[in-house]
Write an enzyme that holds these catalytic residues in place. Sequence first.
Site, PDB file in Angstrom:
ATOM      1  N   ARG A 121       0.826  -1.201   0.000  1.00  0.00           N
ATOM      2  CA  ARG A 121       0.000   0.000   0.000  1.00  0.00           C
ATOM      3  C   ARG A 121       0.860   1.250   0.000  1.00  0.00           C
ATOM      4  NH1 ARG A 121      -4.455  -0.738   3.719  1.00  0.00           N
ATOM      5  NH2 ARG A 121      -5.144  -1.672   1.787  1.00  0.00           N
ATOM      6  N   TYR A 122       1.852   1.281   0.844  1.00  0.00           N
ATOM      7  CA  TYR A 122       2.719   2.465   0.955  1.00  0.00           C
ATOM      8  C   TYR A 122       3.948   2.259   0.085  1.00  0.00           C
ATOM      9  CZ  TYR A 122      -0.023   3.455   5.183  1.00  0.00           C
ATOM     10  OH  TYR A 122      -1.033   3.723   6.077  1.00  0.00           O
ATOM     11  N   ARG A 125       7.086   0.195   2.101  1.00  0.00           N
ATOM     12  CA  ARG A 125       6.918  -0.914   3.049  1.00  0.00           C
ATOM     13  C   ARG A 125       5.737  -1.801   2.644  1.00  0.00           C
ATOM     14  NH1 ARG A 125       5.319   3.976   4.646  1.00  0.00           N
ATOM     15  NH2 ARG A 125       3.622   4.338   6.109  1.00  0.00           N
ATOM     16  N   CYS A 134      -4.428 -17.852  14.322  1.00  0.00           N
ATOM     17  CA  CYS A 134      -4.195 -17.122  15.559  1.00  0.00           C
ATOM     18  C   CYS A 134      -4.477 -18.072  16.708  1.00  0.00           C
ATOM     19  CB  CYS A 134      -5.130 -15.916  15.641  1.00  0.00           C
ATOM     20  SG  CYS A 134      -4.563 -14.529  14.643  1.00  0.00           S
ATOM     21  N   CYS A 138      -9.900 -12.985  17.882  1.00  0.00           N
ATOM     22  CA  CYS A 138     -10.477 -11.746  18.386  1.00  0.00           C
ATOM     23  C   CYS A 138     -11.821 -11.526  17.700  1.00  0.00           C
ATOM     24  CB  CYS A 138      -9.580 -10.560  18.067  1.00  0.00           C
ATOM     25  SG  CYS A 138      -7.930 -10.688  18.731  1.00  0.00           S
ATOM     26  N   CYS A 141     -11.766  -8.807  15.019  1.00  0.00           N
ATOM     27  CA  CYS A 141     -10.717  -8.922  13.994  1.00  0.00           C
ATOM     28  C   CYS A 141     -11.118  -8.211  12.711  1.00  0.00           C
ATOM     29  CB  CYS A 141     -10.450 -10.395  13.696  1.00  0.00           C
ATOM     30  SG  CYS A 141      -9.142 -10.616  12.470  1.00  0.00           S
ATOM     31  N   ARG A 143      -9.614  -8.777   9.937  1.00  0.00           N
ATOM     32  CA  ARG A 143      -9.445  -9.746   8.847  1.00  0.00           C
ATOM     33  C   ARG A 143     -10.276 -11.001   9.095  1.00  0.00           C
ATOM     34  NH1 ARG A 143      -3.582  -8.488   9.387  1.00  0.00           N
ATOM     35  NH2 ARG A 143      -3.450  -6.493   8.323  1.00  0.00           N
ATOM     36  N   ASP A 302     -12.397  -0.709  12.364  1.00  0.00           N
ATOM     37  CA  ASP A 302     -12.619  -0.756  10.916  1.00  0.00           C
ATOM     38  C   ASP A 302     -14.069  -1.098  10.557  1.00  0.00           C
ATOM     39  OD1 ASP A 302     -10.040  -0.143  10.119  1.00  0.00           O
ATOM     40  OD2 ASP A 302      -9.377  -2.235  10.196  1.00  0.00           O
ATOM     41  N   ASP A 339      -8.074   3.880   9.610  1.00  0.00           N
ATOM     42  CA  ASP A 339      -7.540   3.224   8.417  1.00  0.00           C
ATOM     43  C   ASP A 339      -8.570   3.458   7.314  1.00  0.00           C
ATOM     44  OD1 ASP A 339      -5.641   1.835   6.981  1.00  0.00           O
ATOM     45  OD2 ASP A 339      -5.449   0.240   8.477  1.00  0.00           O
ATOM     46  N   LYS A 346      -3.486   4.682   6.784  1.00  0.00           N
ATOM     47  CA  LYS A 346      -3.861   5.201   8.094  1.00  0.00           C
ATOM     48  C   LYS A 346      -3.835   6.727   8.113  1.00  0.00           C
ATOM     49  CE  LYS A 346      -1.935   1.059  10.123  1.00  0.00           C
ATOM     50  NZ  LYS A 346      -1.326   0.492   8.906  1.00  0.00           N
TER      51      LYS A 346
END
Length: 437
Positions: A121-122, A125, A134, A138, A141, A143, A302, A339, A346
């Site tokens: 995206r950037y 990086r 995981c 969570c 989450c 994702r 999100d 985000d 972000k």
Amino acid sequence: MIYNNVQKELANKIDEEPKLSNWKNWKWQLKHSIKSLDQFEYLTGIKFNAKERADLQKTFGKFPLSITPYYLSLINKNNYKNDPVFKQAFGGIEELITLLSEHEDPLSEDKDSPVEGITHRYPDRVLFHASNICSMYCRHCTRKRKVGDVEFVPTKNQLKKGIEYIKNTPQIRDVLLSGGDPFMLPDDKIDWLLSEIKQIPHVEIIRIGTRIPVVLPYRITDNLVSILKKYQPLWINTHFNHPNEITSSSKEALAKLADGGFPLGNQSVLLADVNDCPRIMKLLVHKLVQNRVRPYYLYQCDLSEGLSHFRTPIGKGIEIMESLIGHTSGFARPTYVIDAPGGGGKIPVMPNYIISWSTNKVVLRNYEGVITTYKEPDSYEPKMCDRNCENCNLELNINEEDETEAIGIEKLLSDSSDIISLIPENNERIKRRDDNA
Ligand SMILES: *Cc1c(COP(=O)(O)O)cnc(C)c1O
């Protein structure tokens, strides 16, 4: 003391011959993770009625349940409905509500994915999804569409595609391993992956995003730390959301990582009825810095599917930032970010501190409400810079060619560009001009 009474009772129910060494063994913890409603009821003694059970089964059918015995032991059974750990780990029927504003992939991570496993995206990086699993799912989450959907550990060949992309993309100087949780990979796979990335000459730093210190702290073993140490500079970001998550076990894991020499950061998500309170947040950031973890980001929740019950207005985040900035140590406050839906990255948001401005003075307010002025210089000679000016060459002493160009607002501000405005694609007014030309 790492084995309290709650944990002892749980261990007794899980295993016929529970030993302290078992409880602290991360593989034992994973093997005995709570994945069904029956198991949850048996271990906690909490009972749901028939309607609740049916609703929960429906929810776990779509978004699976998985809680480590350790994380389960943090839930206050006597008031579980209000418990911040319970709310992050257990979930309910409200997760099946999908709003029109919600998406499976709100950050367009898949659209910005040049090869499987990479989100680029950037400019400098990338995010590398190194694992799809995981130790605890969570409920908030971002994702959810991926994690836990199939328990899938990428093979070396799959990871190699990501490594190849990084190798072939010299702008990438920072590789962020996330997931799923990268620490769910076995030690030798982590060792292999890090060594492959480390060998790429243009990669300057590696980062790992993990919730392991919060939900499975025993995974931070001496052996893992000694592997990680080979790949400095390595930055590690974790994900504590509530002060109740900072326990003797998680403190020990953080101390091992800090003693290993890794800079530690924390990314919290602002969650309704979990941590949407300035006092809770202040206590959390204080506990984090006491454990050598610097609060990095506070995320606005999100627009992922099924998270509406967790979302707060942005004003709540601003209020929390207002209560931290100036009121506590500068390094104890995170940057509050949204985000951008659609993949813009972000965007930081803050309370306003600039009240007004003239040609030679700025009027500001501080955290106490004091209104003050800053006198700007009477004369300031702007230095023209075309990105190849005397200052760049002499003072900056550039020995490597910097190939990056100014983009976005940075470009509008720069001397080296003739561009005077950024115009959205298909702007009606500009189209009219072209049509009339
Ligand atoms: C968050 C994120 C990063 C890292 O962003 P930083 O602001 O540098 O921490 C990189 N790529 C993607 C896709 C991200 O979501």
